[in-house]
Scaffold this active site. Structure first.
Site, PDB file in Angstrom:
ATOM      1  N   LYS A  39      38.519 -59.986  59.314  1.00  9.76           N
ATOM      2  CA  LYS A  39      38.912 -59.611  60.671  1.00  9.76           C
ATOM      3  C   LYS A  39      38.352 -58.247  61.078  1.00  9.76           C
ATOM      4  O   LYS A  39      37.796 -57.522  60.251  1.00  9.76           O
ATOM      5  CB  LYS A  39      40.432 -59.635  60.761  1.00  9.76           C
ATOM      6  CG  LYS A  39      41.015 -61.034  60.537  1.00  9.76           C
ATOM      7  CD  LYS A  39      42.525 -61.010  60.620  1.00  9.76           C
ATOM      8  CE  LYS A  39      43.120 -62.391  60.407  1.00  9.76           C
ATOM      9  NZ  LYS A  39      44.586 -62.382  60.563  1.00  9.76           N
ATOM     10  N   TYR A  93      42.358 -70.368  66.246  1.00 10.07           N
ATOM     11  CA  TYR A  93      43.812 -70.238  66.120  1.00 10.07           C
ATOM     12  C   TYR A  93      44.562 -71.247  66.990  1.00 10.07           C
ATOM     13  O   TYR A  93      45.685 -70.985  67.407  1.00 10.07           O
ATOM     14  CB  TYR A  93      44.235 -68.805  66.472  1.00 10.07           C
ATOM     15  CG  TYR A  93      43.809 -67.794  65.434  1.00 10.07           C
ATOM     16  CD1 TYR A  93      44.460 -67.731  64.203  1.00 10.07           C
ATOM     17  CD2 TYR A  93      42.762 -66.914  65.671  1.00 10.07           C
ATOM     18  CE1 TYR A  93      44.080 -66.805  63.244  1.00 10.07           C
ATOM     19  CE2 TYR A  93      42.379 -65.986  64.713  1.00 10.07           C
ATOM     20  CZ  TYR A  93      43.038 -65.932  63.502  1.00 10.07           C
ATOM     21  OH  TYR A  93      42.660 -65.014  62.556  1.00 10.07           O
ATOM     22  N   PHE A 144      53.211 -64.291  69.186  1.00  9.55           N
ATOM     23  CA  PHE A 144      52.320 -63.269  68.649  1.00  9.55           C
ATOM     24  C   PHE A 144      50.860 -63.461  69.048  1.00  9.55           C
ATOM     25  O   PHE A 144      50.031 -62.580  68.828  1.00  9.55           O
ATOM     26  CB  PHE A 144      52.419 -63.207  67.122  1.00  9.55           C
ATOM     27  CG  PHE A 144      51.959 -64.466  66.408  1.00  9.55           C
ATOM     28  CD1 PHE A 144      50.617 -64.706  66.165  1.00  9.55           C
ATOM     29  CD2 PHE A 144      52.894 -65.402  65.984  1.00  9.55           C
ATOM     30  CE1 PHE A 144      50.194 -65.853  65.505  1.00  9.55           C
ATOM     31  CE2 PHE A 144      52.491 -66.561  65.320  1.00  9.55           C
ATOM     32  CZ  PHE A 144      51.141 -66.778  65.087  1.00  9.55           C
ATOM     33  N   ARG A 168      44.026 -68.331  49.025  1.00  7.37           N
ATOM     34  CA  ARG A 168      45.366 -68.018  49.530  1.00  7.37           C
ATOM     35  C   ARG A 168      46.094 -67.067  48.579  1.00  7.37           C
ATOM     36  O   ARG A 168      46.757 -66.130  49.014  1.00  7.37           O
ATOM     37  CB  ARG A 168      46.173 -69.306  49.737  1.00  7.37           C
ATOM     38  CG  ARG A 168      45.545 -70.306  50.704  1.00  7.37           C
ATOM     39  CD  ARG A 168      45.501 -69.842  52.118  1.00  7.37           C
ATOM     40  NE  ARG A 168      46.841 -69.865  52.695  1.00  7.37           N
ATOM     41  CZ  ARG A 168      47.124 -69.563  53.951  1.00  7.37           C
ATOM     42  NH1 ARG A 168      46.163 -69.199  54.773  1.00  7.37           N
ATOM     43  NH2 ARG A 168      48.344 -69.606  54.401  1.00  7.37           N
ATOM     44  N   THR A 183      50.968 -63.148  54.406  1.00  3.59           N
ATOM     45  CA  THR A 183      50.476 -62.762  55.735  1.00  3.59           C
ATOM     46  C   THR A 183      50.952 -61.370  56.121  1.00  3.59           C
ATOM     47  O   THR A 183      50.191 -60.575  56.662  1.00  3.59           O
ATOM     48  CB  THR A 183      50.946 -63.794  56.786  1.00  3.59           C
ATOM     49  OG1 THR A 183      50.450 -65.074  56.412  1.00  3.59           O
ATOM     50  CG2 THR A 183      50.429 -63.451  58.168  1.00  3.59           C
ATOM     51  N   ARG A 220      45.654 -58.324  50.970  1.00  8.24           N
ATOM     52  CA  ARG A 220      46.563 -57.787  51.981  1.00  8.24           C
ATOM     53  C   ARG A 220      47.519 -56.757  51.394  1.00  8.24           C
ATOM     54  O   ARG A 220      47.845 -55.760  52.039  1.00  8.24           O
ATOM     55  CB  ARG A 220      47.327 -58.915  52.663  1.00  8.24           C
ATOM     56  CG  ARG A 220      46.435 -59.785  53.526  1.00  8.24           C
ATOM     57  CD  ARG A 220      47.214 -60.920  54.140  1.00  8.24           C
ATOM     58  NE  ARG A 220      46.395 -61.741  55.007  1.00  8.24           N
ATOM     59  CZ  ARG A 220      46.487 -63.059  55.057  1.00  8.24           C
ATOM     60  NH1 ARG A 220      47.366 -63.708  54.305  1.00  8.24           N
ATOM     61  NH2 ARG A 220      45.717 -63.740  55.882  1.00  8.24           N
ATOM     62  N   ASN A 242      45.754 -57.797  59.365  1.00  5.51           N
ATOM     63  CA  ASN A 242      45.973 -58.127  57.962  1.00  5.51           C
ATOM     64  C   ASN A 242      44.697 -58.552  57.237  1.00  5.51           C
ATOM     65  O   ASN A 242      44.729 -59.340  56.314  1.00  5.51           O
ATOM     66  CB  ASN A 242      47.085 -59.160  57.813  1.00  5.51           C
ATOM     67  CG  ASN A 242      46.746 -60.502  58.409  1.00  5.51           C
ATOM     68  OD1 ASN A 242      45.655 -60.709  58.937  1.00  5.51           O
ATOM     69  ND2 ASN A 242      47.668 -61.441  58.314  1.00  5.51           N
ATOM     70  N   HIS A 264      41.595 -63.934  57.088  1.00  2.00           N
ATOM     71  CA  HIS A 264      42.157 -65.262  57.371  1.00  2.00           C
ATOM     72  C   HIS A 264      41.462 -66.231  56.436  1.00  2.00           C
ATOM     73  O   HIS A 264      40.262 -66.117  56.205  1.00  2.00           O
ATOM     74  CB  HIS A 264      41.868 -65.664  58.829  1.00  2.00           C
ATOM     75  CG  HIS A 264      42.038 -67.128  59.072  1.00  2.00           C
ATOM     76  ND1 HIS A 264      43.256 -67.684  59.376  1.00  2.00           N
ATOM     77  CD2 HIS A 264      41.154 -68.157  58.999  1.00  2.00           C
ATOM     78  CE1 HIS A 264      43.107 -68.996  59.508  1.00  2.00           C
ATOM     79  NE2 HIS A 264      41.847 -69.301  59.286  1.00  2.00           N
ATOM     80  N   GLU A 267      37.972 -75.505  60.646  1.00  2.45           N
ATOM     81  CA  GLU A 267      37.525 -74.126  60.870  1.00  2.45           C
ATOM     82  C   GLU A 267      36.051 -73.936  60.518  1.00  2.45           C
ATOM     83  O   GLU A 267      35.329 -73.244  61.244  1.00  2.45           O
ATOM     84  CB  GLU A 267      38.432 -73.172  60.075  1.00  2.45           C
ATOM     85  CG  GLU A 267      39.847 -73.173  60.627  1.00  2.45           C
ATOM     86  CD  GLU A 267      40.864 -72.441  59.789  1.00  2.45           C
ATOM     87  OE1 GLU A 267      41.982 -72.232  60.291  1.00  2.45           O
ATOM     88  OE2 GLU A 267      40.569 -72.089  58.616  1.00  2.45           O
TER      89      GLU A 267
END
Length: 135
Positions: free
Chosen positions: A9, A49, A57, A85, A91, A102, A112, A115, A126
């Site tokens: 990100k 998303y 949010f 993950r 998250t 994270r 964070n 993704h 995705e």
């Protein structure tokens, strides 16, 4: 060998953490199969998303995701989805374990760092957005 999608990100690119995160992914035994740096537009964000567009949010997330470049990646390896993950951590970085991306690097639940896909179906969806030839 399983493939998954991950996105570094704008806080990652803005804080010069790209190399740190890629190194963690590679040290875990996963491989970067494809990679591109790009600036997302509103359509990209809404498509990526899509499951969250109607959540409270989402406006803050969208604003954040428009704030700078991102790095999109296809990652491959044994159990790539599950391993990414675990590597990412929770998250919310304040709930993420130390040693996770994270837990060590993220500053807030919105900012964070990373993704990654949570299922084979999401990984395919995705990847198709950014790497249509990888699916």
């Amino acid at each position: 060998m399983e493939k998954t999608f991950a996105l570094l990100k704008p806080d990652t690119t803005g804080r010069s953490l790209i190399g740190e995160i890629i190194a963690r992914i590679e040290r875990k035994g996963l491989a970067i199969a494809e990679l591109q740096m790009l600036t997302l537009d509103e359509t990209d964000i809404e498509e990526l998303y899509a499951p969250h567009v109607n959540k409270s949010f989402f406006p803050d997330l969208k604003k954040f995701m428009l704030s700078g470049p991102v790095v999109a990646m296809v990652i491959k390896g044994d159990n790539a989805i599950k391993e990414m993950r675990k590597l990412n951590g929770a998250t919310d970085p304040f709930e993420a374990n130390p040693g996770t991306i994270r837990g060590d690097l993220a500053l807030s639940k919105t900012q964070n760092i990373i993704h990654s896909s949570d299922s084979p179906a999401e990984a395919a969806r995705e990847m198709a957005i950014f790497f249509p030839n990888s699916v």
